[in-house]
Design a protein around this motif. Sequence first.
Motif, PDB file in Angstrom:
ATOM      1  N   GLY A   1      41.038 -36.478  11.392  1.00  0.00           N
ATOM      2  CA  GLY A   1      40.270 -36.811  10.200  1.00  0.00           C
ATOM      3  C   GLY A   1      38.929 -36.114  10.117  1.00  0.00           C
ATOM      4  N   THR A   2      38.482 -35.559  11.216  1.00  0.00           N
ATOM      5  CA  THR A   2      37.141 -34.951  11.203  1.00  0.00           C
ATOM      6  C   THR A   2      37.164 -33.432  11.361  1.00  0.00           C
ATOM      7  OG1 THR A   2      36.955 -35.326  13.595  1.00  0.00           O
ATOM      8  CG2 THR A   2      36.093 -37.048  12.146  1.00  0.00           C
ATOM      9  N   ALA A   3      38.173 -32.920  11.997  1.00  0.00           N
ATOM     10  CA  ALA A   3      38.200 -31.479  12.291  1.00  0.00           C
ATOM     11  C   ALA A   3      38.371 -30.654  11.018  1.00  0.00           C
ATOM     12  CB  ALA A   3      39.313 -31.165  13.272  1.00  0.00           C
ATOM     13  N   ARG A   4      37.688 -29.540  10.976  1.00  0.00           N
ATOM     14  CA  ARG A   4      37.831 -28.567   9.897  1.00  0.00           C
ATOM     15  C   ARG A   4      38.263 -27.239  10.514  1.00  0.00           C
ATOM     16  NH1 ARG A   4      37.834 -32.642   8.027  1.00  0.00           N
ATOM     17  NH2 ARG A   4      36.525 -33.574   6.421  1.00  0.00           N
ATOM     18  N   PHE A   5      39.115 -26.531   9.781  1.00  0.00           N
ATOM     19  CA  PHE A   5      39.683 -25.287  10.323  1.00  0.00           C
ATOM     20  C   PHE A   5      39.243 -24.089   9.475  1.00  0.00           C
ATOM     21  CE2 PHE A   5      42.574 -28.781  11.266  1.00  0.00           C
ATOM     22  CZ  PHE A   5      42.741 -28.652  12.629  1.00  0.00           C
ATOM     23  N   ARG A   6      39.006 -23.000  10.197  1.00  0.00           N
ATOM     24  CA  ARG A   6      38.639 -21.752   9.533  1.00  0.00           C
ATOM     25  C   ARG A   6      39.347 -20.625  10.269  1.00  0.00           C
ATOM     26  NH1 ARG A   6      32.459 -21.339   8.749  1.00  0.00           N
ATOM     27  NH2 ARG A   6      32.493 -20.978  11.009  1.00  0.00           N
ATOM     28  N   THR A   7      39.942 -19.728   9.505  1.00  0.00           N
ATOM     29  CA  THR A   7      40.712 -18.645  10.132  1.00  0.00           C
ATOM     30  C   THR A   7      40.191 -17.283   9.670  1.00  0.00           C
ATOM     31  OG1 THR A   7      42.375 -18.633   8.365  1.00  0.00           O
ATOM     32  CG2 THR A   7      42.794 -20.072  10.247  1.00  0.00           C
ATOM     33  N   SER A   8      40.398 -16.335  10.539  1.00  0.00           N
ATOM     34  CA  SER A   8      40.120 -14.924  10.243  1.00  0.00           C
ATOM     35  C   SER A   8      41.115 -14.114  11.061  1.00  0.00           C
ATOM     36  CB  SER A   8      38.670 -14.568  10.603  1.00  0.00           C
ATOM     37  OG  SER A   8      38.392 -14.824  11.962  1.00  0.00           O
ATOM     38  N   PRO A   9      41.262 -12.835  10.877  1.00  0.00           N
ATOM     39  CA  PRO A   9      42.265 -12.066  11.626  1.00  0.00           C
ATOM     40  C   PRO A   9      42.166 -12.299  13.146  1.00  0.00           C
ATOM     41  CG  PRO A   9      41.374 -10.701   9.898  1.00  0.00           C
ATOM     42  CD  PRO A   9      40.554 -11.958   9.916  1.00  0.00           C
ATOM     43  N   GLY A  10      43.247 -12.854  13.724  1.00  0.00           N
ATOM     44  CA  GLY A  10      43.314 -13.094  15.163  1.00  0.00           C
ATOM     45  C   GLY A  10      42.408 -14.205  15.661  1.00  0.00           C
ATOM     46  N   ARG A  11      41.865 -15.053  14.776  1.00  0.00           N
ATOM     47  CA  ARG A  11      40.897 -16.064  15.214  1.00  0.00           C
ATOM     48  C   ARG A  11      41.094 -17.383  14.433  1.00  0.00           C
ATOM     49  NH1 ARG A  11      35.553 -15.670  17.487  1.00  0.00           N
ATOM     50  NH2 ARG A  11      34.181 -17.392  16.830  1.00  0.00           N
TER      51      ARG A  11
ATOM     52  N   ASP B   1      45.792  -7.005  16.355  1.00  0.00           N
ATOM     53  CA  ASP B   1      45.675  -5.952  17.380  1.00  0.00           C
ATOM     54  C   ASP B   1      46.081  -6.470  18.741  1.00  0.00           C
ATOM     55  OD1 ASP B   1      44.906  -3.993  15.605  1.00  0.00           O
ATOM     56  OD2 ASP B   1      42.751  -4.357  15.914  1.00  0.00           O
ATOM     57  N   GLY B   2      47.082  -7.388  18.789  1.00  0.00           N
ATOM     58  CA  GLY B   2      47.616  -7.896  20.049  1.00  0.00           C
ATOM     59  C   GLY B   2      46.820  -9.024  20.657  1.00  0.00           C
ATOM     60  N   GLY B   3      45.710  -9.402  20.033  1.00  0.00           N
ATOM     61  CA  GLY B   3      44.889 -10.464  20.627  1.00  0.00           C
ATOM     62  C   GLY B   3      44.677 -11.645  19.688  1.00  0.00           C
ATOM     63  N   VAL B   4      44.376 -12.827  20.286  1.00  0.00           N
ATOM     64  CA  VAL B   4      44.114 -14.044  19.507  1.00  0.00           C
ATOM     65  C   VAL B   4      43.098 -14.882  20.257  1.00  0.00           C
ATOM     66  CG1 VAL B   4      46.008 -15.359  20.556  1.00  0.00           C
ATOM     67  CG2 VAL B   4      45.181 -15.984  18.275  1.00  0.00           C
ATOM     68  N   ARG B   5      42.231 -15.546  19.521  1.00  0.00           N
ATOM     69  CA  ARG B   5      41.220 -16.404  20.132  1.00  0.00           C
ATOM     70  C   ARG B   5      41.128 -17.706  19.327  1.00  0.00           C
ATOM     71  NH1 ARG B   5      36.439 -15.804  23.408  1.00  0.00           N
ATOM     72  NH2 ARG B   5      37.070 -13.644  23.724  1.00  0.00           N
ATOM     73  N   VAL B   6      41.121 -18.857  20.016  1.00  0.00           N
ATOM     74  CA  VAL B   6      40.924 -20.186  19.403  1.00  0.00           C
ATOM     75  C   VAL B   6      39.565 -20.681  19.861  1.00  0.00           C
ATOM     76  CG1 VAL B   6      41.736 -22.563  19.248  1.00  0.00           C
ATOM     77  CG2 VAL B   6      43.383 -20.683  19.312  1.00  0.00           C
ATOM     78  N   VAL B   7      38.698 -20.990  18.898  1.00  0.00           N
ATOM     79  CA  VAL B   7      37.333 -21.412  19.190  1.00  0.00           C
ATOM     80  C   VAL B   7      37.131 -22.838  18.673  1.00  0.00           C
ATOM     81  CG1 VAL B   7      34.886 -20.947  18.834  1.00  0.00           C
ATOM     82  CG2 VAL B   7      36.513 -19.029  19.041  1.00  0.00           C
ATOM     83  N   VAL B   8      36.802 -23.775  19.586  1.00  0.00           N
ATOM     84  CA  VAL B   8      36.499 -25.159  19.223  1.00  0.00           C
ATOM     85  C   VAL B   8      35.004 -25.342  19.372  1.00  0.00           C
ATOM     86  CG1 VAL B   8      36.919 -27.596  19.732  1.00  0.00           C
ATOM     87  CG2 VAL B   8      38.758 -25.919  20.048  1.00  0.00           C
ATOM     88  N   SER B   9      34.316 -25.682  18.281  1.00  0.00           N
ATOM     89  CA  SER B   9      32.863 -25.823  18.334  1.00  0.00           C
ATOM     90  C   SER B   9      32.435 -27.103  17.635  1.00  0.00           C
ATOM     91  CB  SER B   9      32.186 -24.613  17.674  1.00  0.00           C
ATOM     92  OG  SER B   9      32.579 -24.487  16.321  1.00  0.00           O
ATOM     93  N   GLY B  10      31.276 -27.630  18.091  1.00  0.00           N
ATOM     94  CA  GLY B  10      30.759 -28.882  17.528  1.00  0.00           C
ATOM     95  C   GLY B  10      31.636 -30.076  17.849  1.00  0.00           C
ATOM     96  N   ALA B  11      32.415 -30.001  18.936  1.00  0.00           N
ATOM     97  CA  ALA B  11      33.370 -31.071  19.264  1.00  0.00           C
ATOM     98  C   ALA B  11      32.665 -32.247  19.917  1.00  0.00           C
ATOM     99  CB  ALA B  11      34.449 -30.531  20.186  1.00  0.00           C
ATOM    100  N   ALA B  12      33.211 -33.462  19.699  1.00  0.00           N
ATOM    101  CA  ALA B  12      32.697 -34.658  20.368  1.00  0.00           C
ATOM    102  C   ALA B  12      33.008 -34.575  21.852  1.00  0.00           C
ATOM    103  CB  ALA B  12      33.340 -35.912  19.758  1.00  0.00           C
ATOM    104  N   PRO B  13      32.125 -35.146  22.706  1.00  0.00           N
ATOM    105  CA  PRO B  13      32.387 -35.077  24.151  1.00  0.00           C
ATOM    106  C   PRO B  13      33.704 -35.740  24.548  1.00  0.00           C
ATOM    107  CG  PRO B  13      30.112 -35.740  23.722  1.00  0.00           C
ATOM    108  CD  PRO B  13      30.823 -35.773  22.407  1.00  0.00           C
ATOM    109  N   GLU B  14      34.163 -36.716  23.745  1.00  0.00           N
ATOM    110  CA  GLU B  14      35.399 -37.428  24.113  1.00  0.00           C
ATOM    111  C   GLU B  14      36.660 -36.654  23.721  1.00  0.00           C
ATOM    112  OE1 GLU B  14      32.022 -40.114  23.240  1.00  0.00           O
ATOM    113  OE2 GLU B  14      33.105 -38.625  22.056  1.00  0.00           O
ATOM    114  N   LEU B  15      36.515 -35.563  22.994  1.00  0.00           N
ATOM    115  CA  LEU B  15      37.692 -34.824  22.542  1.00  0.00           C
ATOM    116  C   LEU B  15      38.445 -34.248  23.732  1.00  0.00           C
ATOM    117  CD1 LEU B  15      39.281 -33.558  20.116  1.00  0.00           C
ATOM    118  CD2 LEU B  15      37.834 -31.529  20.431  1.00  0.00           C
TER     119      LEU B  15
END
Length: 260
Positions: free
Chosen positions: A191-201, A155-169
């Motif tokens: 090596g540590t990041a995990r990705f999850r996708t959903s419509p526009g996210r 629907d014209g929009g996209v969002r990238v959400v980074v959560s649980g990240a190390a402070p040094e990232l």
Amino acid sequence: MTHLDEGTLQELLDGEMPAGRGGPAEAHLASCPVCAAQMAELRAGGERMSALLGAGDAPAPMLRAQAEFHRRRRAGRPLARAGRGLSRAAAVMIAIAGAAVAAAAFPGSPVRAWVQENVLAGPPAPAAPAPAPAVATVPAPREVPATGVSILPDDGGVRVVVSGAAPELRVSARLSSAPQAQVRATGAAAGTARFRTSPGRIEVLNAGPGEVAVELPAGAESAFLEVNGRVYAAKDGESLRALVPAESGSADQPVFRAGP
């Protein structure tokens, strides 16, 4: 002038000249340069032979046999005249050879064992070089390949959400001409990041130290970068606007630290 023969010179050199003949022979030797030169040659030859015989690591049994031979010769003098025509070096070699051959003929003879060990055996084999000390090698750290995902706006929009990240990232963001949003993790974050996708996210979970590069589509109507529950950057018209202070980078591509 009658010169002293070699046997007489040898007797003088060995101290075996009879008392009645010693004085005249020594007087002649003192006045005759020819005999004096021959005496010097005999003496030098004897010294060289003595040096050669003393060069071994241990006295050979044949040297003991030679010493016994000379002791008996000087006590009884049965061979004094016979040896006068020989140089001292030749007489010594004959004495050694005779004693060695006689002694080596008997099984178990020390001369025989010495000849077998020191002559027939040849020179000792060179010592094997000491092995080089082992050097501990530290394996190079294995490089983790980059990981990432991409999605199209919804629907014209996209969002990238980074959560649980190390402070040094470190998280970088920029607008891209590509139609989709892309996220790429490198370094330890790959090596540590995990990705999850959903419509526009796109969700990036538990990324460790390293870098996460976010590309938001310039053609999207709205685009946001959220890190640990806070919006860091958003598309504002045709440009990207940082909503928190960037650690480095530029206005078009700010780099944020995930920690406080």
